[in-house]
Enzyme design. Structure first.
Site, PDB file in Angstrom:
ATOM      1  N   GLY A 106       1.059  -1.353  -0.451  1.00 17.97           N
ATOM      2  CA  GLY A 106      -0.023   0.234   0.104  1.00 17.97           C
ATOM      3  C   GLY A 106       0.940   1.126   0.264  1.00 17.97           C
ATOM      4  O   GLY A 106       2.056   0.861   0.179  1.00 17.97           O
ATOM      5  N   PRO A 108       2.579   4.574   1.179  1.00 18.69           N
ATOM      6  CA  PRO A 108       2.954   5.135   2.518  1.00 18.69           C
ATOM      7  C   PRO A 108       1.937   5.762   3.056  1.00 18.69           C
ATOM      8  O   PRO A 108       1.412   6.928   2.947  1.00 18.69           O
ATOM      9  CB  PRO A 108       4.428   6.238   2.138  1.00 18.69           C
ATOM     10  CG  PRO A 108       4.509   6.090   0.492  1.00 18.69           C
ATOM     11  CD  PRO A 108       2.915   5.338  -0.115  1.00 18.69           C
ATOM     12  N   GLY A 109       2.749   5.688   4.847  1.00 18.68           N
ATOM     13  CA  GLY A 109       2.014   6.432   5.488  1.00 18.68           C
ATOM     14  C   GLY A 109       0.666   5.840   5.907  1.00 18.68           C
ATOM     15  O   GLY A 109       0.234   6.780   6.164  1.00 18.68           O
ATOM     16  N   THR A 110       0.450   4.405   5.459  1.00 16.92           N
ATOM     17  CA  THR A 110      -0.573   4.065   6.017  1.00 16.92           C
ATOM     18  C   THR A 110      -1.080   3.040   7.613  1.00 16.92           C
ATOM     19  O   THR A 110      -2.016   2.453   7.477  1.00 16.92           O
ATOM     20  CB  THR A 110      -1.350   2.987   4.355  1.00 16.92           C
ATOM     21  OG1 THR A 110      -0.221   2.490   4.095  1.00 16.92           O
ATOM     22  CG2 THR A 110      -1.832   4.359   3.141  1.00 16.92           C
ATOM     23  N   LYS A 112       1.449   0.783   7.759  1.00 16.89           N
ATOM     24  CA  LYS A 112       2.234  -1.129   7.590  1.00 16.89           C
ATOM     25  C   LYS A 112       2.551  -1.211   8.925  1.00 16.89           C
ATOM     26  O   LYS A 112       2.805  -2.265   9.156  1.00 16.89           O
ATOM     27  CB  LYS A 112       2.133  -0.890   6.420  1.00 16.89           C
ATOM     28  CG  LYS A 112       1.834  -0.949   5.115  1.00 16.89           C
ATOM     29  CD  LYS A 112       2.462  -1.247   3.788  1.00 16.89           C
ATOM     30  CE  LYS A 112       3.394   0.106   3.237  1.00 16.89           C
ATOM     31  NZ  LYS A 112       3.392   1.359   2.988  1.00 16.89           N
ATOM     32  N   HIS A 333      -7.049  34.929 -11.117  1.00 15.59           N
ATOM     33  CA  HIS A 333      -6.426  33.696 -11.787  1.00 15.59           C
ATOM     34  C   HIS A 333      -7.883  32.369 -10.411  1.00 15.59           C
ATOM     35  O   HIS A 333      -8.152  32.150 -11.082  1.00 15.59           O
ATOM     36  CB  HIS A 333      -5.224  33.419 -11.623  1.00 15.59           C
ATOM     37  CG  HIS A 333      -4.798  32.198 -12.225  1.00 15.59           C
ATOM     38  ND1 HIS A 333      -4.006  31.929 -13.471  1.00 15.59           N
ATOM     39  CD2 HIS A 333      -4.516  30.850 -11.544  1.00 15.59           C
ATOM     40  CE1 HIS A 333      -4.123  30.718 -13.370  1.00 15.59           C
ATOM     41  NE2 HIS A 333      -4.224  29.061 -12.439  1.00 15.59           N
ATOM     42  N   GLU A 334      -7.194  32.748  -8.825  1.00 11.02           N
ATOM     43  CA  GLU A 334      -8.193  31.583  -8.101  1.00 11.02           C
ATOM     44  C   GLU A 334      -9.342  32.635  -8.268  1.00 11.02           C
ATOM     45  O   GLU A 334     -10.301  30.947  -8.376  1.00 11.02           O
ATOM     46  CB  GLU A 334      -7.332  31.575  -6.774  1.00 11.02           C
ATOM     47  CG  GLU A 334      -5.758  31.719  -7.387  1.00 11.02           C
ATOM     48  CD  GLU A 334      -5.384  30.467  -7.116  1.00 11.02           C
ATOM     49  OE1 GLU A 334      -5.687  29.707  -7.432  1.00 11.02           O
ATOM     50  OE2 GLU A 334      -4.502  30.250  -7.676  1.00 11.02           O
ATOM     51  N   HIS A 337     -11.022  29.722 -11.201  1.00 16.20           N
ATOM     52  CA  HIS A 337     -10.950  28.951 -10.191  1.00 16.20           C
ATOM     53  C   HIS A 337     -12.482  28.166  -9.745  1.00 16.20           C
ATOM     54  O   HIS A 337     -12.999  27.349  -9.955  1.00 16.20           O
ATOM     55  CB  HIS A 337      -9.746  28.308 -10.025  1.00 16.20           C
ATOM     56  CG  HIS A 337      -8.762  28.128 -11.006  1.00 16.20           C
ATOM     57  ND1 HIS A 337      -8.622  27.222 -12.204  1.00 16.20           N
ATOM     58  CD2 HIS A 337      -7.500  28.696 -10.591  1.00 16.20           C
ATOM     59  CE1 HIS A 337      -7.139  27.273 -12.304  1.00 16.20           C
ATOM     60  NE2 HIS A 337      -6.749  28.000 -11.479  1.00 16.20           N
TER      61      HIS A 337
END
Length: 494
Positions: A106, A108-110, A112, A333-334, A337
């Protein structure tokens, strides 16, 4: 004892040589060279390795599966495999072959590594851990020796602690278990893997110490098939990114020791953190606490979590600040969006800001309502429209575009290719790799131009709103989705 005798004899020979008048310079040089060689050999582990040394194993903190959130299905599958160890008497009566290995795959950081430690507590086993990089060095034979060493260490530690079970956990095992034959420069990698295969083949149910090999990797595609076959790693447990319910559980776990204000809505935070791993969520809770501490507050408020999301995604605020004209363009610009995002899916804007973070001068963050794993053509086209909206808003207000939209264009091109690859373009199901380059270019251009025309018409109709929202954004630097929707409703009513 032998070392002390050798040192004593060496000192006696030196004294004797000095007494009779011998020139000891060559002897001293050889002694210094031998000592340096001895130091290099033993410090690199050519003769004696410290990997998994039971006398130096640190006391580990016990952890249970109840302390791991967001991985209910993976924990259930892992417990089912671990029950073979706990109920070994029934297994022996039924003639069941014991499990030798469990590999967790899985992103990284999950969690394990945490699950491996919890497995040791669940089965009351000795826990010995190492990283895949600990086994491989430039010296031939070191890796294989270290593999044998860690297996022996696990057995010795179990006997010393009077336990019948031991778990060997190897993190980042793809370093150790890369497909054989790929490293033609030397055979050290292959020898190390061969040693691991032999050791796993030698595990039996009736051993004095029952060993279980657990491993973790996020690159299972790199591993040698001989290690993944049944009889070695018998179970593959998928430890994936948590869903919304799992993220809520993880946030609750990491907020237990933190004073939260009444305004904190962890469910809302879980909804806004789609794609976050357990490590991201732990960092999020920690960053929120740091922000509250900076302000001298005794409780963590919801706005601290909201700010921490931006920090985890984009990084810390930068001192770099564009000049006033550039800042206005970034604000337009933002706002572009955000305007198209609200048009495509009302309530989707979480926040927009002109504060510089990471490599971005500003950004608009969307708020996914639910975790989404399948995408329709309409959804993908709306995403393209949102990506193009920033540049088109600049063109409507200023009459030109800027290089700030280059990353948006890359994402839009990738999304357009996804539409073609999924068979949702006008030519139907095709192989994207076999598609002629000119036809592929034509299809992508058609998809992008269609959305450009749609967005441009909407931007022209809302030009006044773009400039008025720009003024508010420049004044506050950051506005929430609720504030943006309030401005949009006021403009629509007017």
């Amino acid at each position: 004892m032998l070392k002390e005798i050798s040192l004593g004899l060496g000192a006696a020979l030196l004294v004797f040589g000095l007494t009779v008048g011998y020139d000891l310079t060559p002897f001293v040089f050889l002694l210094a060279f031998g000592g340096a060689l001895y130091f290099l050999v033993y410090s690199k582990g050519m003769v004696k390795t410290g990997i998994g040394n039971s006398s130096t194993l640190p006391k580990r903190q016990e952890i249970s599966f109840d302390e791991i959130g967001g991985q209910d299905s993976a924990i259930k599958e892992l417990k089912e495999a671990l029950d073979f160890i706990r109920n070994h008497h029934e297994i022996k009566q039924l003639g069941i072959r014991p499990l030798k290995g469990i590999i967790m795959t899985g992103p990284p950081g999950t969690g394990k590594t945490l699950m491996a430690r919890a497995a040791a507590s669940y089965t009351d086993s000795v826990f010995v851990s190492a990283s895949g990089s600990d086994f491989v060095e430039m010296y031939a034979g070191v890796g294989a020796q270290r593999v044998r060493k860690i297996f022996q260490t696990a057995r010795d530690a179990a006997v010393k602690q009077k336990k019948k079970n031991a778990i060997i956990f190897i993190d980042e095992i793809e370093v150790l278990a890369t497909k054989r034959g790929q490293n033609s420069s030397h055979m050290e990698y292959d020898q190390t893997l061969n040693a691991l295969l032999v050791e796993m083949d030698g595990l039996k149910l009736d051993d004095n110490v029952r060993l279980l090999i657990m491993a973790a990797t996020n690159r299972v595609d790199m591993m040698d098939p001989a290690l993944l076959r049944p009889g070695r790693f018998d179970r593959q447990v998928k430890v994936d990114l948590p869903d919304k319910k799992g993220r809520l559980e993880i946030l609750k776990l990491h907020s237990r020791n933190k004073p939260l204000a009444q305004s904190v809505n962890l469910l809302q935070i879980a909804r806004e953190t789609f794609g976050f791993s357990g490590a991201h969520l732990e960092s999020l809770a920690n960053e929120a606490a740091i922000l509250a501490m900076r302000e001298g507050l005794k409780e963590i408020e919801h706005r601290h979590f909201h700010e921490a999301i931006d920090k985890v995604i984009m990084g810390e605020k930068l001192d770099r600040r564009p000049n006033p004209e550039e800042l206005k363009r970034v604000a337009i610009h933002e706002t572009g969006h955000a305007l198209i995002s609200e048009l495509a899916r009302p309530g989707s804007v979480s926040a927009l800001t002109v504060t510089s973070r990471g490599g971005a001068l500003g950004y608009m963050r969307q708020n996914p309502e639910d975790d989404t794993y399948l995408y329709t053509k309409d959804y993908l086209e709306n995403q393209i429209a949102v990506m193009l909206a920033g540049a088109l808003a600049e063109e409507v207000v200023y009459g030109s575009r800027s290089t700030g939209a280059s990353n948006d264009y890359e994402k839009a091109l990738h999304t357009a290719q996804t539409i073609i690859k999924a068979g949702m373009s006008r030519i139907g199901v095709v192989s994207l790799e076999d598609l002629p380059g000119d036809l592929k270019h034509t299809l992508v251009s058609e998809i992008l131009q269609e959305q450009e025309q749609r967005v441009m018409a909407y931007m022209i109709a809302h030009k006044i709103f773009l400039t008025s929202t720009m003024d508010v954004l420049l004044e506050k630097e950051k506005i929430s989705g609720e504030e943006f929707r309030s401005l949009l409703e006021s403009q629509t009513a007017a």
